[in-house]
Design a protein around this motif. Sequence first.
Motif, PDB file in Angstrom:
ATOM      1  N   THR A 106       0.835  -1.194   0.000  1.00 55.47           N
ATOM      2  CA  THR A 106       0.000   0.000   0.000  1.00 55.47           C
ATOM      3  C   THR A 106       0.873   1.247   0.000  1.00 55.47           C
ATOM      4  OG1 THR A 106      -1.676  -1.193   1.228  1.00 55.47           O
ATOM      5  CG2 THR A 106      -1.834   1.199   1.252  1.00 55.47           C
ATOM      6  N   ILE A 107       0.518   2.205  -0.852  1.00 52.22           N
ATOM      7  CA  ILE A 107       1.307   3.428  -0.988  1.00 52.22           C
ATOM      8  C   ILE A 107       0.380   4.626  -0.816  1.00 52.22           C
ATOM      9  CG2 ILE A 107       2.706   4.790  -2.593  1.00 52.22           C
ATOM     10  CD1 ILE A 107       3.352   1.985  -3.935  1.00 52.22           C
ATOM     11  N   THR A 108       0.697   5.493   0.143  1.00 53.23           N
ATOM     12  CA  THR A 108      -0.061   6.735   0.279  1.00 53.23           C
ATOM     13  C   THR A 108       0.726   7.851  -0.393  1.00 53.23           C
ATOM     14  OG1 THR A 108       0.943   6.919   2.467  1.00 53.23           O
ATOM     15  CG2 THR A 108      -1.367   6.237   2.380  1.00 53.23           C
ATOM     16  N   LYS A 109      -0.003   8.882  -0.838  1.00 50.71           N
ATOM     17  CA  LYS A 109       0.658   9.976  -1.544  1.00 50.71           C
ATOM     18  C   LYS A 109       0.180  11.328  -1.048  1.00 50.71           C
ATOM     19  CE  LYS A 109       1.512  10.291  -5.834  1.00 50.71           C
ATOM     20  NZ  LYS A 109       0.758  10.759  -7.005  1.00 50.71           N
ATOM     21  N   GLY A 110       1.120  12.213  -0.800  1.00 46.88           N
ATOM     22  CA  GLY A 110       0.785  13.618  -0.592  1.00 46.88           C
ATOM     23  C   GLY A 110       0.739  14.259  -1.969  1.00 46.88           C
TER      24      GLY A 110
END
Lengths: 474, 213
Positions: A106-110
């Motif tokens: 899982t990758i979160t992004k700003g």
Amino acid sequence: MQAPSTTFPQRVSVAIHDKRLQAALDHASGGFVRKRAALVAAQPEFEALRERARSIKDHVLANLDGYLERYEAQVVRQGGHVHWASTAEEARDIILAICRDAKAKTITKGKSMVSEEIGINDALEAAGYEVIETDLGEYIIQLAKEPPSHIIVPAVHKTREQVGDLFDEHHRPLGYTKHLTEVSEMVNEARQVLRGHYFRADVGITGGNFLIAETGSSLIVTNEGNGDLTQTLARVHIVTSGIERVVPTLDDAVTFLRLLARSATGQETETYTTLSTGPRRTDDLDGPQEYHVVLVDNGRSKMLGGPFREMLRCIRCGACLNHCPVYTSIGGHAYGWVYPGPMGSVLTPLINGIDKAYDLPNACTLNGRCQTVCPVKIPLPGLLRELRRQQFESGLTPLPIRLALQAWAALAQRAGLYHLAMRIGIPLLSRLGRRRGVLSWLPLATGWTDTRDLPAPQGQTFQQAWSARKGARP
Amino acid sequence: MSLTLAAGRARVLADIRQSLDRIGPSHEAIVPLPGTGPRPAFDGDVVERFVAKMLEKSATLVRIASLADVGAEVARFVATVKASQRLCVSKALAAIDWPAGFEVEHRAARREDETSVTPCFAAVAESGGIVTLSGPDTPSTLNFVPDNHIVIVHAAQVVRDFEDVWTQWRASGRPMPRTVNIISGPSRTADIEMTIQLGAHGPRRLHILLVAA
């Protein structure tokens, strides 16, 4: 990512007839323009700050290799990694490799415009990763599967009803069953949903508004705090940034911060300004175990050497969009790629090729408001003119326009012929339009008169009016 | 991997140098840009300006006489916002006496935490901001995860502008921490119809306890 900037005219006509879009654009740009103007008026140093910011950027650009090496050395000293990408594809490969090595799921992004530019979301999703945008506006357009329509407020074109419907569709499977109608409820629900993702994420990707050579820090500004949760809670923090974003010192960064929020959203400062330097230290209780910076060139080093170097001063504030009569009439999607408005009309052809975005440099009235408000004084109208010149030289300009321009040039360079033509033409046009004061049809100029009236001349040529005026004065 | 990495670096630097009309690196040191950026002038007391600016940005603030008042003020605050009596507190504030009934833990923040209490490194009067440095006693999740962030600011910590903060940091001899946060109010967003809404992802409330000089 290939730019569909070639279908500009069709997109424009859709946008102009979209009443919801028109209302949203009026509301947003009006607010930004008013708030910015009030803050600029309240700051006597604003002009001096712009001048200093321009000098810092010009100084860095003239020494870009040296500052990047200095920055890199500091990042490494703090335990971070620096990766260099010549192209968007290389940048994607580097990020994919980091995620693979980290065994991420899982990758979160700003929010990061460079990450949009290199098309990282599609690449990560194609490789099987779950990617979640965490800036509320970016999250909304990710659910809607649309590109951003503004570089600061990416979902500016969406109404609360549309957001409510999107949340129904995407949050219902997660157990949120209530249909939302109030903005406060929507913000709250997105907060709950995204909280789960921050804590689950293996990798957090953010942008970098500035890279500070003195300390090896990357700096981001946000109002929501999403960038901070993204980069603090994931095991691996990846920063994507253009190579032109380096500044020499912490003090230099402050000069830009004083300009950025005022120019972008009409705020004195954003709520959160955050400097990240390396991974968590040995005794730290939180923060990422790995820190990577991906420096993206993607056409920037080429801009450095030609007439477009000044474009590399851009700090992506969006003031030129908010003040552009074309952008505020058609919105961001019409531009067909990630960078819209005046800055986008310069960057898109330079990054994707001038043959790929013919209409963008031409969709400009050269009114100059963008240059007047630009915090780093980029001569945007001049750069757009230069792009038009290059289009003409490389034969991209359509034949009727080329012929008309050549005819005009032939006339304008021969004073006698020009005056003769004017002495015949002006009175004729004046008589034709005498009744209504405007001309609604002209042979060979229907491209103009089909959609607007041409004001009729008053009857004299400029030369005649000028001589009469001189004669009347003592 | 490392070979491709080195190739990418060499290529980007070579492309930059070509555009700068140079072959190979410049062997002369960069001559720094002379002068400094303008520092906005303002009149009046820095502490009062800090207070006014933070209130403008939707923080709340209470003035206290000394650290001895922290416990009572925190108790009053959590009662007002109906938060629980469990606090996640920076270890740097371990010496504070908490009122009976409060559960206090010194650690990084977790999702269930409602309220954190932290110190700061400095506070800025110019446009209103609280500066925190991450470290073993000051994990930066305390600034972002809980709904309520309570910060203790000593009046003597308030400086004029950000340049003063950096000067103070350089003089302190402290290494650059992983995270420097400059916080100017509670979390907010205007991403839906430009309607300002507090508590987007970070704290819904930023409460400052200003300790008199």
